[in-house]
Scaffold this motif. Structure first.
Motif, PDB file in Angstrom:
ATOM      1  N   LYS A 193       0.817  -1.212   0.000  1.00  0.00           N
ATOM      2  CA  LYS A 193       0.000   0.000   0.000  1.00  0.00           C
ATOM      3  C   LYS A 193       0.851   1.262   0.000  1.00  0.00           C
ATOM      4  N   GLU A 253      -2.176  -4.298  -6.959  1.00  0.00           N
ATOM      5  CA  GLU A 253      -1.343  -3.177  -7.407  1.00  0.00           C
ATOM      6  C   GLU A 253       0.126  -3.570  -7.341  1.00  0.00           C
ATOM      7  N   GLY A 263      -0.520   1.854  -9.778  1.00  0.00           N
ATOM      8  CA  GLY A 263      -1.249   2.859  -9.003  1.00  0.00           C
ATOM      9  C   GLY A 263      -0.906   4.284  -9.429  1.00  0.00           C
ATOM     10  N   LYS A 291      -3.595   3.206 -13.681  1.00  0.00           N
ATOM     11  CA  LYS A 291      -4.397   4.288 -13.110  1.00  0.00           C
ATOM     12  C   LYS A 291      -3.864   5.624 -13.607  1.00  0.00           C
TER      13      LYS A 291
HETATM   14  C1  PEP Z   1      -5.940   1.682  -4.413  1.00  0.00           C
HETATM   15  O1  PEP Z   1      -6.595   1.374  -5.418  1.00  0.00           O
HETATM   16  O2  PEP Z   1      -6.069   1.150  -3.307  1.00  0.00           O
HETATM   17  C2  PEP Z   1      -4.993   2.805  -4.522  1.00  0.00           C
HETATM   18  C3  PEP Z   1      -3.936   2.912  -3.733  1.00  0.00           C
HETATM   19  O3  PEP Z   1      -5.377   3.692  -5.434  1.00  0.00           O
HETATM   20  P1  PEP Z   1      -4.665   4.932  -6.123  1.00  0.00           P
HETATM   21  O4  PEP Z   1      -3.415   4.429  -6.759  1.00  0.00           O
HETATM   22  O5  PEP Z   1      -5.712   5.334  -7.104  1.00  0.00           O
HETATM   23  O6  PEP Z   1      -4.449   5.967  -5.057  1.00  0.00           O
END
Ligand code: PEP
Ligand code: MN
Length: 358
Positions: free
Chosen positions: A53, A86, A107, A134
């Protein structure tokens, strides 16, 4: 989007709209399995869960890591859902491939970095896996397209994109401003790349999810990625925006899904696009009026301090004439500009008086 373009979506039998759901983060094996089993009762066909994360500030939960990958494999085995994670670097890609993850997504914080995207593209060269990109956190269409081109150059065929909104310094009602125009421009520039909307990271709350999802479908997006958790309030990340599988089911069922080959589709599309432009402009207009009134308050404070009267007729007359003239140059009638500025001015005086009386 034209059906021919969604080759991987079609070949994989993934319905329109594609629904990707699952928690922001994999937390425990039990949590992952529980959510996945509940999702089998919804239209979701892909299970998402972050295992690494990227957090804005250090010190928060940063993901379970590779330990969670076998949990996802168990999801696939027991539920038949495809699994998505991710990836942000070479090591993540290696581990995801070793665990036969179906969809790898890049991400928003990684898309901004061409070095990282290139490293991922090289590691995935010739892959048959689905790779989704993304949008970058900053509103830069070229950077988004550039990341996709890096994957295409690495002979990756099954590519998708995810629109998750854009970061702004001044917070709006959205966590990440949708800037729909960028998504529309993306569709024109990359008509063969399926585009999924991520209302969860756009809204940052549960309340807005339906409207953003409906807007995405009205604009012919190919699917939705919605963060879903069995106990959203207790989620280890993004608790405010996650919904239960039951709520996800309601949202998806209530959405009005247009048939891709509907007659007059083009007319509807252009109307929907123009409406988006109007909505975006109205958002900006309201934000700017809000900013103006804040400054009026500060002026009110300054006047109070210096014991100056709220209304200075000369200053007002000067503003009034100047604004009416500027509006006239842009085709706005004198009558309209006068009404508009009188209303704005009245509100400003009201706010200043309130500040002074305090
Ligand atoms: C996610 O999808 O949990 C995420 C971290 O999204 P993003 O990369 O859009 O912030
Ligand atoms: Mn999240």
């Amino acid at each position: 989007m034209n059906n021919e373009n969604n080759k991987w979506l079609q070949e994989m039998g993934l319905n329109h709209p594609l629904v990707i759901a699952g928690p922001c983060s994999a937390e425990t094996e039990e949590q992952v399995m529980n959510i996945a089993h509940q999702l089998t009762k919804t239209k979701a066909t892909v299970f998402r869960a972050g295992v690494w994360k990227p957090r804005t500030r250090p010190g928060n939960f940063e993901g379970i890591g590779a330990l969670a990958l076998p949990w996802l494999q168990r999801v696939k085995k027991e539920t038949g859902l495809l699994i998505a994670v991710e990836v942000a670097n070479l090591n993540h890609v290696k581990l995801a491939l070793e665990h036969d993850i179906d969809i790898l997504w890049i991400g928003a914080r990684t898309t901004v970095n061409p070095f990282a995207v290139q490293e991922i593209a090289d590691a995935l060269k010739d892959t048959q896996k689905i790779v989704m990109v993304k949008n970058p956190i900053n509103p830069d269409l070229e950077l988004w397209i550039g990341a996709i081109e890096r994957l295409q150059k690495a002979n990756i065929k099954n590519i998708g994109a995810i629109h998750r909104g854009f970061s702004t310094y001044q917070k709006t009602t959205y966590r990440n401003n949708p800037n729909w125009q960028i998504a529309i421009d993306f569709m024109s520039r990359m008509p063969n790349i399926p585009l999924i909307n991520d209302p969860s990271h756009i809204c940052g709350n549960r309340e807005g999810l339906f409207d953003v999802s409906q807007m995405a479908l009205d604009l012919n997006f190919d699917g939705l990625m919605i963060e879903t958790h069995s106990d959203p309030d207790k989620a280890w990340s993004d608790a405010k925006q996650q919904v239960t599988p039951t709520r996800l089911h309601e949202i998806i069922t209530d959405l009005i899904i247009k048939k891709p080959n509907f007659e007059k589709q083009e007319a509807i599309d252009s109307l929907a696009k123009l409406r988006v432009e109007i909505n975006t402009i109205d958002d900006d207009l309201i934000a700017i009026l809000g900013k103006r009134i804040q400054i009026s308050k500060q002026i009110g404070l300054a006047k109070k301090e210096k014991n100056v009267a709220v209304l200075q007729p000369n200053r007002w007359q000067e503003i009034f004439e100047n604004r009416v003239k500027k509006g006239g140059n842009l085709g706005l009638s004198k009558q309209f500009m006068e009404k508009l500025y009188k209303a704005i001015h009245q509100e400003s005086i009201k706010v200043q008086e309130a500040v002074i009386k305090k």
